[in-house]
Scaffold this motif. Structure first.
Motif, PDB file in Angstrom:
ATOM      1  N   PHE A 342       0.860  -1.183   0.000  1.00  0.00           N
ATOM      2  CA  PHE A 342       0.000   0.000   0.000  1.00  0.00           C
ATOM      3  C   PHE A 342       0.899   1.236   0.000  1.00  0.00           C
ATOM      4  O   PHE A 342       1.704   1.421   0.919  1.00  0.00           O
ATOM      5  CB  PHE A 342      -0.876   0.048   1.260  1.00  0.00           C
ATOM      6  N   PHE A 343       0.766   2.080  -1.015  1.00  0.00           N
ATOM      7  CA  PHE A 343       1.506   3.333  -1.042  1.00  0.00           C
ATOM      8  C   PHE A 343       0.667   4.441  -0.419  1.00  0.00           C
ATOM      9  O   PHE A 343      -0.557   4.444  -0.555  1.00  0.00           O
ATOM     10  CB  PHE A 343       1.893   3.696  -2.476  1.00  0.00           C
ATOM     11  N   PRO A 344       1.293   5.399   0.250  1.00  0.00           N
ATOM     12  CA  PRO A 344       0.513   6.475   0.876  1.00  0.00           C
ATOM     13  C   PRO A 344      -0.070   7.422  -0.153  1.00  0.00           C
ATOM     14  O   PRO A 344       0.364   7.448  -1.309  1.00  0.00           O
ATOM     15  CB  PRO A 344       1.564   7.187   1.747  1.00  0.00           C
ATOM     16  N   PRO A 345      -1.060   8.223   0.245  1.00  0.00           N
ATOM     17  CA  PRO A 345      -1.600   9.231  -0.672  1.00  0.00           C
ATOM     18  C   PRO A 345      -0.499  10.177  -1.138  1.00  0.00           C
ATOM     19  O   PRO A 345       0.465  10.445  -0.415  1.00  0.00           O
ATOM     20  CB  PRO A 345      -2.637   9.971   0.188  1.00  0.00           C
ATOM     21  N   GLN A 346      -0.643  10.668  -2.351  1.00  0.00           N
ATOM     22  CA  GLN A 346       0.360  11.554  -2.919  1.00  0.00           C
ATOM     23  C   GLN A 346       0.209  12.971  -2.387  1.00  0.00           C
ATOM     24  O   GLN A 346      -0.895  13.493  -2.304  1.00  0.00           O
ATOM     25  CB  GLN A 346       0.237  11.555  -4.443  1.00  0.00           C
ATOM     26  N   VAL A 347       1.338  13.582  -2.037  1.00  0.00           N
ATOM     27  CA  VAL A 347       1.385  14.982  -1.650  1.00  0.00           C
ATOM     28  C   VAL A 347       2.179  15.724  -2.719  1.00  0.00           C
ATOM     29  O   VAL A 347       3.300  15.314  -3.055  1.00  0.00           O
ATOM     30  CB  VAL A 347       2.056  15.168  -0.277  1.00  0.00           C
ATOM     31  N   VAL A 348       1.615  16.778  -3.274  1.00  0.00           N
ATOM     32  CA  VAL A 348       2.273  17.541  -4.333  1.00  0.00           C
ATOM     33  C   VAL A 348       2.693  18.905  -3.793  1.00  0.00           C
ATOM     34  O   VAL A 348       1.888  19.606  -3.175  1.00  0.00           O
ATOM     35  CB  VAL A 348       1.348  17.712  -5.558  1.00  0.00           C
ATOM     36  N   GLN A 349       3.935  19.240  -3.988  1.00  0.00           N
ATOM     37  CA  GLN A 349       4.468  20.533  -3.566  1.00  0.00           C
ATOM     38  C   GLN A 349       5.132  21.195  -4.758  1.00  0.00           C
ATOM     39  O   GLN A 349       5.999  20.608  -5.393  1.00  0.00           O
ATOM     40  CB  GLN A 349       5.477  20.337  -2.434  1.00  0.00           C
ATOM     41  N   ARG A 350       4.713  22.419  -5.053  1.00  0.00           N
ATOM     42  CA  ARG A 350       5.235  23.149  -6.210  1.00  0.00           C
ATOM     43  C   ARG A 350       5.174  22.309  -7.485  1.00  0.00           C
ATOM     44  O   ARG A 350       6.079  22.294  -8.294  1.00  0.00           O
ATOM     45  CB  ARG A 350       6.662  23.621  -5.942  1.00  0.00           C
ATOM     46  N   GLY A 351       4.068  21.601  -7.634  1.00  0.00           N
ATOM     47  CA  GLY A 351       3.828  20.845  -8.850  1.00  0.00           C
ATOM     48  C   GLY A 351       4.506  19.496  -8.945  1.00  0.00           C
ATOM     49  O   GLY A 351       4.383  18.824  -9.964  1.00  0.00           O
ATOM     50  N   ARG A 352       5.176  19.060  -7.851  1.00  0.00           N
ATOM     51  CA  ARG A 352       5.895  17.785  -7.904  1.00  0.00           C
ATOM     52  C   ARG A 352       5.578  16.951  -6.666  1.00  0.00           C
ATOM     53  O   ARG A 352       5.445  17.481  -5.563  1.00  0.00           O
ATOM     54  CB  ARG A 352       7.403  18.017  -7.999  1.00  0.00           C
ATOM     55  N   PRO A 353       5.466  15.615  -6.825  1.00  0.00           N
ATOM     56  CA  PRO A 353       5.134  14.763  -5.683  1.00  0.00           C
ATOM     57  C   PRO A 353       6.314  14.629  -4.720  1.00  0.00           C
ATOM     58  O   PRO A 353       7.464  14.477  -5.135  1.00  0.00           O
ATOM     59  CB  PRO A 353       4.809  13.423  -6.338  1.00  0.00           C
TER      60      PRO A 353
END
Length: 457
Positions: A342-353
């Motif tokens: 199970f991978f965690p939910p994606q967090v995007v910062q300044r357009g990049r994960p």
């Protein structure tokens, strides 16, 4: 294109195994039969393959991406073409480091299948950090097989993190799908270049190979060196793997990265058997098989597998997890695999994960487009290790296009969300930073240093 493998073969593998079933246009009346839909997909794949070959005549990566974007913007009477060109475009989006749009262009709904095992939240299992549990499960095994979704390099990140742990457990050989055997200078050079493979054009995949080399693994290419597809390709891959690894050294210990169902250990695959089944028959070795392609976050949460959504809601994971039963055996979603991640939910910062930090191995390095691109857009920013040549696949790259040039009429997808300031993810160390335009002309060059603890490969 270097090597003899062509993406059409891989695409056909994916489609025929059903991984793109969720992409069938529901509004198309009357619905085609499965045989008709398959034929439509293959015609679309032939067209998309021709477009990709045209794109690859461009020497610069941004130019290749431009060609694919232009093709994806053109309509086609074959409804399968949108699906196929979306997958092809997603590969090139990963190549330029545009991971959110790559995921959006080929998002597949993961439905609950009749054979899926009960949720691990039923009380019979407990969550554990995947990096620890998989390293422990690998003890005493002669082979560990990881799968990946080629358009979603998130599914490569855990493998990169585990390479050092597995090397410490005695694993000494690494193999990856679509590496080209023709790159016979890879080990001596120590880093991948354009002629190393197809997916190694993507920086995380390249980092996987580079990391294996730095850790002292022998890196092996096992791809079928012909136009074989389906069952014939699976058989040829297995024979290559057995002959190039275990006939040479029966005591070798192998880590392998492959796409989708190539690593499933049982069940019909592409009308025959998978590479892993053929490998087991040839070698007698039972690999630990790690499934990483289903329990992942999707841009549209409605596409998430129900068990994935439940685990995220219950546990709010921030790192990859697996579930272990009380008897020490791992939970797996489906038969044919030993353990599911199970991978965690994606967090995007300044357009990049933020998963680009590879579990903390890499640090963020801010890039200001107005400084490095000098007002010229679109602009590709690449960071190469100081000790590697200009032919090296970058440690990381990103595209900036704030104007924008790459808006698509049907989707409006833009690299780094159209921002002019974004972030590279780099291990501590020294790099050469180069910004280029869509013709490959250098806009700026500079040497940079990323501070931090460089311990651990």
């Amino acid at each position: 294109m270097p090597g003899s493998w062509t993406p059409v073969v891989c695409l056909a593998t994916c489609l025929l195994s059903g991984c793109a079933a969720g992409a069938l246009p529901r509004q198309a009346p009357p619905a085609p039969t499965p045989a008709q839909w398959q034929a439509m997909q293959m015609r679309a794949a032939d067209k998309a393959d021709g477009i990709m070959r045209q794109a690859d005549t461009r020497k610069d990566m941004l130019g290749r991406y431009e060609t694919m974007v232009a093709a994806a913007s053109v309509g086609d009477a074959n409804p399968a073409f949108h699906v196929i060109i979306g997958q092809y475009l997603s590969w090139y989006e990963t190549f330029i480091g545009d991971y959110p749009n790559a995921a959006a262009n080929f998002s597949i709904q993961e439905l609950l299948q009749p054979g899926d095992h009960p949720s691990p939240l039923d009380g019979s299992s407990r969550p554990r950090p995947a990096v620890d549990a998989i390293a422990e499960l690998a003890r005493g095994r002669q082979a560990v097989f990881f799968n990946e979704a080629h358009h979603l390099p998130l599914t490569r990140t855990l493998t990169v993190q585990l390479l050092a742990r597995l090397r410490g457990e005695g694993f000494d050989t690494f193999a990856a799908e679509t590496l080209y055997a023709s790159d016979d200078k890879l080990a001596a050079r120590g880093y991948p270049v354009q002629g190393t493979g197809f997916y190694t054009e993507e920086p995380i995949c390249a980092e996987m190979v580079r990391t294996a080399l730095k850790l002292g693994y022998r890196v092996v290419a096992y791809e079928a060196q012909s136009e074989a597809s389906g069952d014939a390709r699976e058989s040829r891959q297995a024979h290559n793997l057995y002959e190039r690894v275990f006939q040479r050294d029966p005591r070798a210990r192998l880590v392998l990265d492959a796409g989708y169902g190539h690593i499933q250990e049982s069940g019909v695959y592409l009308g025959g058997r998978s590479m892993a089944e053929y490998f087991h028959e040839l070698s007698g070795i039972d690999p630990l098989t790690v499934d990483q392609v289903v329990l992942v976050p999707h841009p549209n949460p409605a596409h998430d597998h129900p068990w994935y959504a439940a685990v995220v809601q219950a546990l709010s994971p921030t790192r990859p997890l697996v579930f272990m039963r009380e008897d020490g055996t791992p939970w797996t979603l489906r038969a044919g695999y030993d353990v599911s991640v199970f991978f965690p939910p994606q967090v995007v910062q300044r357009g990049r994960p933020t998963w680009l930090d590879l579990g903390g191995l890499r640090k963020r390095y801010v890039v200001h487009g107005n400084e490095v691109c000098r007002g010229t857009y679109p602009c590709l920013v690449e960071a190469r290790y100081a000790g590697e040549g200009d032919d090296a696949i970058p440690a990381d790259r990103l595209a900036l296009d704030p104007r924008p040039s790459y808006v698509r009429g049907d989707a409006g997808l833009r690299p780094t969300a159209g921002l002019e300031t974004s972030e590279l993810y780099l291990r501590p160390g020294r790099y050469r930073l180069v910004a280029t335009d869509s013709l490959g002309r250098a806009l700026t060059r500079q040497n940079i240093t990323v501070a931090g603890d460089a311990g651990g490969q």
